[in-house]
Enzyme design. Structure first.
Site, PDB file in Angstrom:
ATOM      1  CG  PHE A  12      -1.612   1.166   1.489  1.00 52.60           C
ATOM      2  CD1 PHE A  12      -2.299   2.097   0.568  1.00 52.60           C
ATOM      3  CD2 PHE A  12      -1.762   1.639   2.827  1.00 52.60           C
ATOM      4  CE1 PHE A  12      -2.804   3.068   0.877  1.00 52.60           C
ATOM      5  CE2 PHE A  12      -2.522   2.819   3.028  1.00 52.60           C
ATOM      6  CZ  PHE A  12      -3.183   3.497   2.259  1.00 52.60           C
ATOM      7  CB  ILE A  13       2.601   2.931   2.652  1.00 46.77           C
ATOM      8  CG1 ILE A  13       1.624   3.186   3.421  1.00 46.77           C
ATOM      9  CG2 ILE A  13       3.794   4.245   2.733  1.00 46.77           C
ATOM     10  CD1 ILE A  13       1.771   3.440   5.046  1.00 46.77           C
ATOM     11  CB  ALA A  75       5.913  -4.028   8.718  1.00 46.34           C
ATOM     12  CE1 TYR A 141       2.845  -3.107  12.489  1.00 49.88           C
ATOM     13  CE2 TYR A 141       1.440  -1.639  13.875  1.00 49.88           C
ATOM     14  CZ  TYR A 141       2.238  -2.003  12.904  1.00 49.88           C
ATOM     15  OH  TYR A 141       2.349  -0.775  11.756  1.00 49.88           O
ATOM     16  CE  LYS A 145       6.388  -0.556  12.131  1.00 46.90           C
ATOM     17  NZ  LYS A 145       6.866  -1.109  10.622  1.00 46.90           N
ATOM     18  NE  ARG A 208      -8.296   3.950  16.700  1.00 43.68           N
ATOM     19  CZ  ARG A 208      -8.812   4.143  17.961  1.00 43.68           C
ATOM     20  NH1 ARG A 208      -9.129   4.855  18.534  1.00 43.68           N
ATOM     21  NH2 ARG A 208      -9.388   2.685  18.608  1.00 43.68           N
ATOM     22  N   GLY A 267      -9.561  -4.295  24.386  1.00 41.34           N
ATOM     23  CA  GLY A 267      -8.365  -3.557  24.294  1.00 41.34           C
ATOM     24  C   GLY A 267      -8.410  -2.714  23.255  1.00 41.34           C
TER      25      GLY A 267
END
Length: 302
Positions: A12-13, A75, A141, A145, A208, A267
């Site tokens: 994607f990015i 990733a 994750y 990172k 967000r 969470g």
């Protein structure tokens, strides 16, 4: 022009970044194992190598290609996968990054621009979250990172390898996979395209920070010559509720599918948005896309 490597360049990015670098005249080597990236995303002017970033072949590739700048976007990005399969998550995000850094060290790479995540912060202690906020990840994750960030700092201290770490908010835009990346914009858009109701977990008032992929790419390009050794948030600095996001997408697509509310995910962080002040100064960069403008690009509305 310098040669650049983009890991995850079919994703994607990464694929948007490859396009931008080529548009600016750089020679680009693209590495992706195609586990989530797509061949149709690969710019035909890039040199593509189907390769896992954990592969020992990466060192030879970077040496032979005379790479000066590395953009590390590859990733394992799914939080739930990191909780179910922490060893696999760590293998890609920690061991993969370490293998890449070893390759950069041996090949005399000038700089690494690393795609990190707001997930390293965990539950916010205050808002907006700035770069001085305590790091307390609440998923595998986030841990993986942040571990990669620490290795970048170590390689700068020990070997002089320059870096800029970019901690992204919620990135969205064209080519985002509703299944692989798990971005809420892609998921909602995919459901609406099928005339299915979006699912909102909880009351939808959780917030967000949504940033368009084009703005993220511009931050990466700016980091080539700026912000050496720095950690920067890449965000809009604005909080948007999931209900507002859903309403905007319904309006843009002209759909009348009423969202369905389900129980909150365990969470799930209630409110989250990042300060963009440091990146604005260090990179001479500002996000250019409003949420409405970015969503129009994401859902291909004229």
């Amino acid at each position: 022009m310098d040669n650049c490597l983009v890991t995850g360049g079919a994703g994607f990015i990464g694929s948007h970044l490859v396009d931008a670098l080529i548009d600016q005249g750089y020679k680009v080597v693209c590495v992706d194992d195609l586990s989530h990236g797509k061949e149709e995303n690969i710019n035909p002017k890039a040199k593509f190598h189907k390769l896992d970033i954990r592969s020992p072949e990466l060192i030879q590739l970077i040496k032979q290609s005379n790479i000066r700048y590395v953009f590390h976007t590859a990733a394992q990005v799914d939080v739930q996968t990191s909780l179910r399969e922490p060893v696999e998550d760590a293998g890609v995000n920690i061991i993969g990054t370490l293998n890449l850094l070893e390759a950069c060290r041996s090949a005399d790479v000038k700089k690494v621009i690393y795609s990190s995540s707001a997930a390293v912060y965990g539950e916010p202690q205050y808002l907006p979250i700035d770069e001085e906020h305590p790091v307390n990840p609440c998923s595998g994750y986030g841990v993986s990172k942040y571990s990669a960030e620490l290795y970048l700092r170590l390689y700068q201290q020990q070997y002089g390898l320059d870096f800029t770490i970019l901690r992204y908010a919620n990135v969205y835009g064209p080519r985002q996979d509703a299944t692989a990346d798990g971005g809420v914009v892609a998921i909602f858009s995919d459901l609406l395209a099928k005339r299915q109701s979006p699912v909102i977990y909880g009351d939808g008032e959780q917030t967000r920070d949504f940033i368009y992929v084009g703005d993220v790419v511009n931050a990466n390009l700016a980091a080539m010559q700026r912000a050496g050794g720095q950690v920067l948030n890449v965000s809009t600095g604005q909080a948007t509720s999931i209900n507002t996001l859903c309403a905007l997408l319904l309006e843009l697509t002209g759909q009348d599918c009423r969202p369905v509310n389900e129980a909150p995910k365990p969470g799930d962080i209630r409110h989250n948005y990042l300060s963009v002040n440091k990146a604005a100064h260090a990179l001479d960069w500002q996000p250019r896309y409003s949420l409405q403008a970015g969503l129009r690009q994401a859902v291909k509305v004229d």
